[in-house]
Write a protein that holds these residues in place. Structure first.
Motif, mmCIF file in Angstrom:
data_model
loop_
_atom_site.group_PDB
_atom_site.id
_atom_site.type_symbol
_atom_site.label_atom_id
_atom_site.label_comp_id
_atom_site.label_asym_id
_atom_site.label_seq_id
_atom_site.Cartn_x
_atom_site.Cartn_y
_atom_site.Cartn_z
ATOM 1 N N ASP A 148 40.266 35.912 11.769
ATOM 2 C CA ASP A 148 40.577 36.861 10.692
ATOM 3 C C ASP A 148 40.323 38.274 11.135
ATOM 4 O O ASP A 148 39.306 38.899 10.841
ATOM 5 C CB ASP A 148 39.712 36.512 9.459
ATOM 6 C CG ASP A 148 40.176 37.249 8.211
ATOM 7 O OD1 ASP A 148 41.317 37.774 8.250
ATOM 8 O OD2 ASP A 148 39.392 37.341 7.271
ATOM 9 N N ILE A 149 41.255 38.770 11.908
ATOM 10 C CA ILE A 149 41.094 40.122 12.461
ATOM 11 C C ILE A 149 42.109 41.047 11.807
ATOM 12 O O ILE A 149 43.302 40.753 11.753
ATOM 13 C CB ILE A 149 41.322 40.127 13.985
ATOM 14 C CG1 ILE A 149 40.292 39.240 14.685
ATOM 15 C CG2 ILE A 149 41.254 41.555 14.540
ATOM 16 C CD1 ILE A 149 38.864 39.720 14.596
ATOM 17 N N VAL A 157 40.712 39.380 23.638
ATOM 18 C CA VAL A 157 41.759 39.519 22.599
ATOM 19 C C VAL A 157 42.873 38.512 22.909
ATOM 20 O O VAL A 157 43.531 38.634 23.940
ATOM 21 C CB VAL A 157 42.311 40.943 22.566
ATOM 22 C CG1 VAL A 157 43.396 41.058 21.477
ATOM 23 C CG2 VAL A 157 41.197 41.959 22.329
ATOM 24 N N VAL A 158 43.049 37.543 22.053
ATOM 25 C CA VAL A 158 44.085 36.515 22.292
ATOM 26 C C VAL A 158 45.381 36.981 21.619
ATOM 27 O O VAL A 158 45.411 37.230 20.402
ATOM 28 C CB VAL A 158 43.632 35.135 21.732
ATOM 29 C CG1 VAL A 158 44.705 34.066 21.987
ATOM 30 C CG2 VAL A 158 42.299 34.727 22.322
ATOM 31 N N LEU A 159 46.395 37.145 22.466
ATOM 32 C CA LEU A 159 47.683 37.677 21.995
ATOM 33 C C LEU A 159 48.731 36.558 21.960
ATOM 34 O O LEU A 159 48.710 35.675 22.821
ATOM 35 C CB LEU A 159 48.181 38.794 22.923
ATOM 36 C CG LEU A 159 47.387 40.107 22.955
ATOM 37 C CD1 LEU A 159 47.990 41.036 24.012
ATOM 38 C CD2 LEU A 159 47.362 40.787 21.612
ATOM 39 N N VAL A 193 48.180 39.498 17.171
ATOM 40 C CA VAL A 193 46.833 39.129 17.599
ATOM 41 C C VAL A 193 46.461 37.798 16.953
ATOM 42 O O VAL A 193 46.368 37.693 15.727
ATOM 43 C CB VAL A 193 45.805 40.212 17.219
ATOM 44 C CG1 VAL A 193 44.396 39.754 17.563
ATOM 45 C CG2 VAL A 193 46.129 41.523 17.885
ATOM 46 N N GLU A 194 46.271 36.780 17.745
ATOM 47 C CA GLU A 194 45.892 35.456 17.292
ATOM 48 C C GLU A 194 44.428 35.442 16.850
ATOM 49 O O GLU A 194 44.058 34.760 15.914
ATOM 50 C CB GLU A 194 46.062 34.446 18.463
ATOM 51 C CG GLU A 194 47.522 34.195 18.826
ATOM 52 C CD GLU A 194 48.199 33.165 17.944
ATOM 53 O OE1 GLU A 194 47.628 32.061 17.760
ATOM 54 O OE2 GLU A 194 49.284 33.493 17.425
ATOM 55 N N GLY A 195 43.626 36.193 17.528
ATOM 56 C CA GLY A 195 42.191 36.235 17.195
ATOM 57 C C GLY A 195 41.430 36.884 18.353
ATOM 58 O O GLY A 195 42.028 37.265 19.362
ATOM 59 N N VAL A 196 40.114 37.013 18.156
ATOM 60 C CA VAL A 196 39.275 37.578 19.243
ATOM 61 C C VAL A 196 38.208 36.524 19.613
ATOM 62 O O VAL A 196 37.412 36.120 18.749
ATOM 63 C CB VAL A 196 38.587 38.880 18.814
ATOM 64 C CG1 VAL A 196 37.608 39.353 19.878
ATOM 65 C CG2 VAL A 196 39.622 39.959 18.520
ATOM 66 N N GLY A 197 38.247 36.061 20.852
ATOM 67 C CA GLY A 197 37.280 35.050 21.298
ATOM 68 C C GLY A 197 36.069 35.700 21.965
ATOM 69 O O GLY A 197 36.143 36.811 22.509
ATOM 70 N N LYS A 198 34.955 34.919 21.807
ATOM 71 C CA LYS A 198 33.720 35.417 22.444
ATOM 72 C C LYS A 198 33.366 34.488 23.621
ATOM 73 O O LYS A 198 33.332 33.291 23.460
ATOM 74 C CB LYS A 198 32.574 35.433 21.423
ATOM 75 C CG LYS A 198 32.739 36.508 20.340
ATOM 76 C CD LYS A 198 31.547 36.503 19.375
ATOM 77 C CE LYS A 198 31.713 35.298 18.431
ATOM 78 N NZ LYS A 198 30.636 35.252 17.411
#
Lengths: 166, 582
Positions: free
Chosen positions: A108-109, A131-133, A119-124
């Motif tokens: 939920d970005i 940044v997953v595109l 942007v699919e999301g941001v992974g840690k």
């Protein structure tokens, strides 16, 4: 595209930032090779190149994401599958294929610009953010970005002359 | 006044004269009875005229060795009718000179005699001493001869006779030039001829019998009246002295004056002796001359002594100086030997240095070659390293491509889902391997970079070494040349110092010879001096004695003359008296 299981991504960089693309979208990775410019294409489209006999369109992600121009050589091409066709996306480096737990991905970005939808999301991962595109979506939206009078012109020419392999 | 009285008065006066005579006057008759004795005569016999006259015979009074013999002066006078003298010895060992004069009676017949007795004991003694003095001449260790004006030998001392292999008795009377046969004989150079002509001593050097070097000195001889009667010749063998004097020319003059003085002395002594002999016991004039001459001789002898002492002192000082010079020369010699030793060592060192320099040159040549080789090798290494660097680039690229392959393999594996999971692991391992290869290649490139730089430095260093070797070569070459020059200089110095050493050693040897000669001169001079002093001393005694004799003789002679005159006057008066009475 959302999955409960762990997400496998191909990690790449532009500048200092780490990005990722879902491995399902990627056919292969290549070193940067000779690209033939295509007249009338949008500025972020580099041109076309010959990939083992298949002519593919090459897009520069920096330009597409409005990031300043790359300095130096050594760029990589990530080949994204678009059905039977494919499109090359130029990035700085490709580092690895990595698995990130779904729990580690913030989906939920809210990015307050027009790229938000890609942007699919941001992974840690190991204290670093990735940044997953959705590169396939970026490519398929090329036409939408074109002005109306240019849309016909950006049609991928299937009958382009054979470019000699470098 | 009657004539007899006058006569008596005169006789009495004459008798008084006789009484005053400082000698014994005795008158005797033909039987030797004492008819008169004066006071002096009586005193001499420790008696008085009264106790003696007509009471004793004269031979009982005096008891001389001539009494009652044919030598009795009175007996001879009475026999020959004229005055006679004889020498006699009294019973108390006195030498008496007795003169007898005959007296006559009125008829002119011998009536007796007047005798005058003089004590000549001291005179006799002096005469003996004169004879002894003659013996001095005999003792002279060199020929001394006396000749007359015709060159007949009158005297020759025993040394001279011995040299000629003869005796004085046989030689006297012969001509001197027949005996000696010198180079000067019968020429105008004959020193005796010159002396007799010039009335002064003369000297010349010549050879005798062609083997001896001799020095002849002639002195003129005079008789009592100062007339030339011959000459004395003094001959010195100077064969050795001649050689000696040649090397000590400075001493020649002194030596000559010594010789002259000695010769003059001998001449004077001989002359004096002759004069003394001729003069006999009563020659007062001769005695005085003898005395004068003695003084001259003494002075001359003193001169000789002084001269000889000066010569001795001079010779000693010279000897000292020669010794000092010799010491210095010896020092110089020692130093020269040291210098020689040092120069020899330096020479060896220089030769060693030269050899070392040549070795160094060889070594430097080797170093140059070696450093050239090193430079070449380093060049080759650098080229190899560049190849390696290219290789490392290739490896790096290959590693990149492998990485790419591994990436694509991983992508394929991921897309394969569960089936590709095993493959993904392999792909990951390959990717890691590629990463390691890439890192290794990168490290290699860095190392090669370092090696290349090191190689370049080594190359420039080897070039520097080469340059240094070339410079070293030049320097060592100069050093070798220098040490060779040093060696040759040392050789020259060695030659010079060796010559010096030889010269110094010769000088020392020469000085030793000179020293020896001077010592001979010194000892000769000392002998001369002491001989002269002895002579002077004896002459001094002689002179004193002679003076006494002269005084005594003068007195005696005067008295005798007076007595004789008186006796004659008395005789004449007696005759007159007798004539008067006839």
């Amino acid at each position: 595209m959302t999955q409960i299981d762990d997400q496998q991504i191909v990690k790449f960089t532009i500048g200092e930032v780490n990005y990722g693309v879902p491995v399902e979208q990627v056919r292969e990775v290549r070193d940067m090779q000779a690209v033939t410019p295509v007249p009338g294409a949008p500025t972020y489209v580099e041109g076309v190149t010959n990939l083992r006999g298949q002519i593919i369109t090459v897009m520069d992600l920096r330009k597409r994401l409005n990031i300043e121009e790359r300095k130096g050589s050594g760029a990589k091409i990530i080949v994204i599958e678009m059905g039977k066709a494919a499109v090359g996306v130029v990035v700085d480096t490709v580092t690895e294929v990595s698995t990130i737990a779904e729990a580690d991905i913030e989906r939920d970005i809210r990015v307050t610009n027009r790229l938000e939808k890609y942007v699919e999301g941001v992974g840690k991962q190991a204290e670093k953010l990735i940044v997953v595109l959705n590169l396939a979506k970026i490519i398929s939206d090329i036409k939408e970005d074109l002005p109306e009078h240019e849309k016909a012109a950006t049609k991928i020419p299937v009958t382009v002359e054979q470019v000699p392999i470098a | 006044m009657p004539k007899y009285k006058m006569l008596n008065t005169t006789a009495t006066r004459y008798l008084q004269y006789l009484q005053g005579v400082q000698g014994a006057v005795v008158a005797i008759n033909k039987d030797f009875d004492v008819t008169y004795i004066n006071e002096y005569g009586a005193k001499m016999l420790k008696s008085t005229p009264g106790k003696i006259i007509r009471k004793t015979k004269c031979y009982d009074l005096f008891k001389t060795s001539n009494c009652k013999t044919a030598k009795c002066a009175c007996a001879i006078a009475m026999k020959n009718k004229k005055s006679a003298s004889s020498e006699a010895m009294s019973d108390n060992q006195m030498n008496l000179w007795m003169t007898g004069t005959p007296t006559y009676d009125n008829e002119g017949k011998i009536s007796g005699a007047i005798e005058y007795v003089v004590d000549i004991t001291s005179l006799k003694r002096e005469s003996e001493q004169n004879k002894q003095q003659m013996q001095y001449l005999e003792g002279v260790q060199t020929p001394v001869i006396a000749i007359d004006e015709e060159f007949n030998i009158k005297y020759i001392n025993s040394f001279g006779a011995t040299i000629l292999g003869s005796t004085a008795d046989k030689l006297v009377g012969k001509k001197c030039h027949d005996v000696f046969k010198t180079g000067d004989c019968k020429t105008s150079k004959c020193v005796c001829a010159i002396a007799m002509k010039s009335k002064k001593p003369a000297t010349s050097e010549t050879s005798c019998n062609e083997t001896m070097q001799i020095k002849c000195t002639g002195s003129p001889l005079f008789d009592d009246k100062g007339k030339i009667v011959g000459a004395v010749e003094y001959i010195a063998d100077i064969t050795e002295l001649k050689g000696m004097l040649e090397s000590t020319q400075g001493l020649v003059e002194v030596s000559t004056s010594v010789a002259n003085n000695i010769e003059g002395l001998s001449g004077e002594v001989l002359k004096t002796a002759e004069s003394i002999g001729a003069m006999g016991a009563q020659s007062s004039q001769a005695s005085e001359r003898l005395s004068n001459t003695m003084e001259q001789v003494m002075a001359a002898s003193q001169n000789v002594s002084d001269g000889a002492q000066s010569l001795s002192k001079l010779a000693q000082e010279t000897a000292k100086n020669v010794q000092l010079l010799m010491d210095k020369m010896t020092n110089v010699n020692t130093n020269t030997v040291e210098v020689n030793k040092i120069v020899n060592e330096s020479n060896k060192v220089a030769q060693v240095a030269s050899e070392s320099g040549k070795e160094a040159l060889k070594s430097l040549g080797a170093i140059k070659d070696a450093s050239n080789d090193v430079g070449k090798t380093i060049g080759e290494v650098n080229a190899s390293v560049k190849d390696v660097a290219g290789l490392a680039d290739d490896i790096s690229q290959i590693a990149g491509q492998i990485n790419m392959l591994a990436l694509n393999a991983a992508i394929e594996a991921a897309r394969a889902g569960e089936a590709g999971r095993g493959f993904a692991v392999v792909a990951d391992a390959v990717k890691q391997l590629a990463g390691q290869a890439g890192t290794a290649a990168k490290t290699s490139v860095e190392s090669i970079d370092t090696i290349t730089k090191a190689g370049e430095r080594a190359g420039s260093m080897s070039k520097s070494a080469d340059q240094a070797a070339i410079e070293g070569n030049v320097n060592v070459n100069e050093a070798v040349n220098g040490s060779q020059q040093v060696a040759s200089s040392m050789q020259k110095i060695l030659g010079v110092t060796q010559n010096l050493e030889t010269a110094v050693q010769e000088s020392v040897r020469y000085l030793e010879e000179v020293g020896g000669v001077i010592e001979q001169v010194a000892s000769f001079s000392e002998e001369s001096a002491s001989a002269s002093e002895q002579t002077a001393a004896s002459i001094e005694e002689q002179t004193a004695a002679t003076e006494e004799v002269a005084v005594a003789a003068t007195k005696v002679q005067e008295e005798v003359r007076k007595v004789i005159e008186l006796a004659q006057k008395i005789a004449a008066e007696a005759k007159t008296f007798r004539d008067m009475w006839q």
